[in-house]
Design an enzyme around this catalytic site. Structure first.
Site, mmCIF file in Angstrom:
data_model
loop_
_atom_site.group_PDB
_atom_site.id
_atom_site.type_symbol
_atom_site.label_atom_id
_atom_site.label_comp_id
_atom_site.label_asym_id
_atom_site.label_seq_id
_atom_site.Cartn_x
_atom_site.Cartn_y
_atom_site.Cartn_z
ATOM 1 N N ASP A 31 0.886 -1.173 0.000
ATOM 2 C CA ASP A 31 0.000 0.000 0.000
ATOM 3 C C ASP A 31 0.918 1.214 0.000
ATOM 4 O O ASP A 31 2.139 1.090 0.147
ATOM 5 C CB ASP A 31 -0.898 -0.017 1.254
ATOM 6 C CG ASP A 31 -1.834 1.183 1.315
ATOM 7 O OD1 ASP A 31 -2.319 1.627 0.254
ATOM 8 O OD2 ASP A 31 -2.078 1.709 2.423
ATOM 9 N N SER A 32 0.325 2.400 -0.120
ATOM 10 C CA SER A 32 1.131 3.610 -0.038
ATOM 11 C C SER A 32 1.636 3.851 1.392
ATOM 12 O O SER A 32 2.632 4.536 1.579
ATOM 13 C CB SER A 32 0.289 4.807 -0.476
ATOM 14 O OG SER A 32 -0.880 4.873 0.323
ATOM 15 N N CYS A 70 -4.408 -1.670 -1.660
ATOM 16 C CA CYS A 70 -4.628 -0.241 -1.868
ATOM 17 C C CYS A 70 -5.731 -0.111 -2.913
ATOM 18 O O CYS A 70 -5.596 -0.638 -4.024
ATOM 19 C CB CYS A 70 -3.331 0.397 -2.367
ATOM 20 S SG CYS A 70 -3.514 2.110 -2.895
ATOM 21 N N GLU A 103 -2.523 8.269 9.027
ATOM 22 C CA GLU A 103 -1.070 8.116 9.134
ATOM 23 C C GLU A 103 -0.556 8.801 10.406
ATOM 24 O O GLU A 103 0.409 8.366 11.016
ATOM 25 C CB GLU A 103 -0.369 8.712 7.896
ATOM 26 C CG GLU A 103 -0.628 7.941 6.598
ATOM 27 C CD GLU A 103 0.189 6.650 6.457
ATOM 28 O OE1 GLU A 103 1.315 6.581 6.973
ATOM 29 O OE2 GLU A 103 -0.326 5.706 5.828
ATOM 30 N N CYS A 143 -11.027 2.688 0.910
ATOM 31 C CA CYS A 143 -9.596 2.985 1.040
ATOM 32 C C CYS A 143 -9.141 2.166 2.236
ATOM 33 O O CYS A 143 -9.824 2.154 3.270
ATOM 34 C CB CYS A 143 -9.381 4.476 1.295
ATOM 35 S SG CYS A 143 -7.685 4.894 1.771
ATOM 36 N N HIS A 165 -7.014 2.606 4.362
ATOM 37 C CA HIS A 165 -6.747 3.378 5.585
ATOM 38 C C HIS A 165 -8.016 3.552 6.431
ATOM 39 O O HIS A 165 -7.934 3.737 7.640
ATOM 40 C CB HIS A 165 -6.225 4.770 5.234
ATOM 41 C CG HIS A 165 -4.770 4.822 4.863
ATOM 42 N ND1 HIS A 165 -4.285 4.336 3.679
ATOM 43 C CD2 HIS A 165 -3.693 5.344 5.519
ATOM 44 C CE1 HIS A 165 -2.973 4.543 3.613
ATOM 45 N NE2 HIS A 165 -2.591 5.155 4.724
HETATM 46 N N1 DGL Z 1 -4.714 3.126 1.238
HETATM 47 C C1 DGL Z 1 -4.868 3.541 -0.086
HETATM 48 C C2 DGL Z 1 -6.174 3.177 -0.710
HETATM 49 O O1 DGL Z 1 -6.722 2.150 -0.329
HETATM 50 C C3 DGL Z 1 -4.297 4.827 -0.597
HETATM 51 C C4 DGL Z 1 -4.209 6.014 0.241
HETATM 52 C C5 DGL Z 1 -3.397 7.116 -0.443
HETATM 53 O O2 DGL Z 1 -2.183 6.938 -0.557
HETATM 54 O O3 DGL Z 1 -3.977 8.103 -0.888
HETATM 55 O O4 DGL Z 1 -6.678 3.831 -1.569
#
Ligand code: DGL
Length: 268
Positions: free
Chosen positions: A8-9, A71, A149, A181, A183
């Site tokens: 993931d990012s 992600c 984050e 997402c 996150h």
């Molecule tokens: N966690 C990621 C997602 O599911 C990306 C978050 C990001 O880097 O903008 O989209």
């Protein structure tokens, strides 16, 4: 025992890792958080596709047996353009998330995601393929990723931001909210309070873990369940592309293990 590669990012994909570890305790995991280039959600499809390719090359170079794009942004923008070596399974998170939402919705689905995921229209398309009767409203929530984050998961500031983002979805009378997402599951308690008990929150992590479990078995790559962690050998190794103090704290919270060692890697 080759690991499953997951990326993931940032920390978000660890919500998928936690589900994988519950569902597949014998499997080892190699995780890459591309913290140097986070966020992906505000970037162009070309850039996200390039980062995704590099991340996969990194994981494959480290000997993984399969790859999970944990992600939504990378899954929405890059998955269809990727071709891995034959025999190397690759999974994204959009389809399993859409399936989980289509299975529970009474007809009105809200999707919250990054700007890039919303622009791609990947969730509405996947949901309508599964259930043409669904009405789908999407909303980009770009401030959520930095709040996660930073570790502000159940926080007054996060709640105020979430109220503002979710207002149009509540006005549209949604019955299901897709956390589009990886996150966002970390904000579940704040989001649940705002939407109330009549709205079902859908987090794709468990659905992804199930898809991976079945896929590994079909590909003949699954470990017998007596091997691995139960026998003391399954490992989780975390790599980041930039220093990650808050990453380490949040990762510890997600995986229930404080002070997890991080390897700082270059992915170019
Ligand atoms: N966690 C990621 C997602 O599911 C990306 C978050 C990001 O880097 O903008 O989209």
């Amino acid at each position: 025992m080759d690991p499953i590669g997951v990326f993931d990012s940032g920390v978000g994909g660890l919500t998928v890792v936690a589900a994988l570890r519950r569902r597949l305790p014998a499997e080892s995991i190699l995780y890459l958080g591309d913290t140097a280039r986070l966020p992906y959600g505000s970037k162009s499809p070309e850039t996200v596709t390039r980062y995704t390719r590099r991340n996969i090359e990194f994981l494959v170079g480290r000997g993984v047996k399969a790859v999970v794009i944990a992600c939504n942004t990378a899954s929405a923008l890059a998955l269809e353009h990727l071709h891995l070596a034959p025999g190397m399974p690759l999974w994204g998170v959009i389809e399993p998330g859409a399936r989980a939402a289509a299975a529970v919705s009474r007809g009105r689905v809200g999707v919250i995601a990054t700007e890039a995921t919303v622009r791609s229209d990947a969730y509405p398309q996947a949901l309508r393929r599964l259930r043409p009767d669904l009405s789908v409203v999407s909303r980009a929530c770009p401030l959520f990723v930095p709040l996660v984050e930073e570790g502000w998961h159940d926080d007054e500031v996060t709640a105020r931001v979430a109220e503002r983002y979710l207002a149009p979805l509540l006005e549209a009378d949604i019955d299901t909210l897709v956390l589009g997402c990886t996150h966002y599951p970390l904000l579940k308690s704040v989001l649940a309070r705002i939407v109330g008990p009549a709205v079902t929150l859908v987090d794709s992590a468990e659905a992804v873990a199930e898809v991976v479990a079945q896929g590994l078995t079909q590909a003949g790559l699954a470990l017998p369940s007596h091997e691995g962690r139960e026998g003391g050998a399954a490992t989780q190794h975390l790599c980041v592309t930039d220093a990650g103090l808050s990453f380490q704290a949040v990762a510890g919270r997600i995986l229930g293990a404080p002070d997890l060692p991080l390897e700082w890697v270059e992915v170019v």
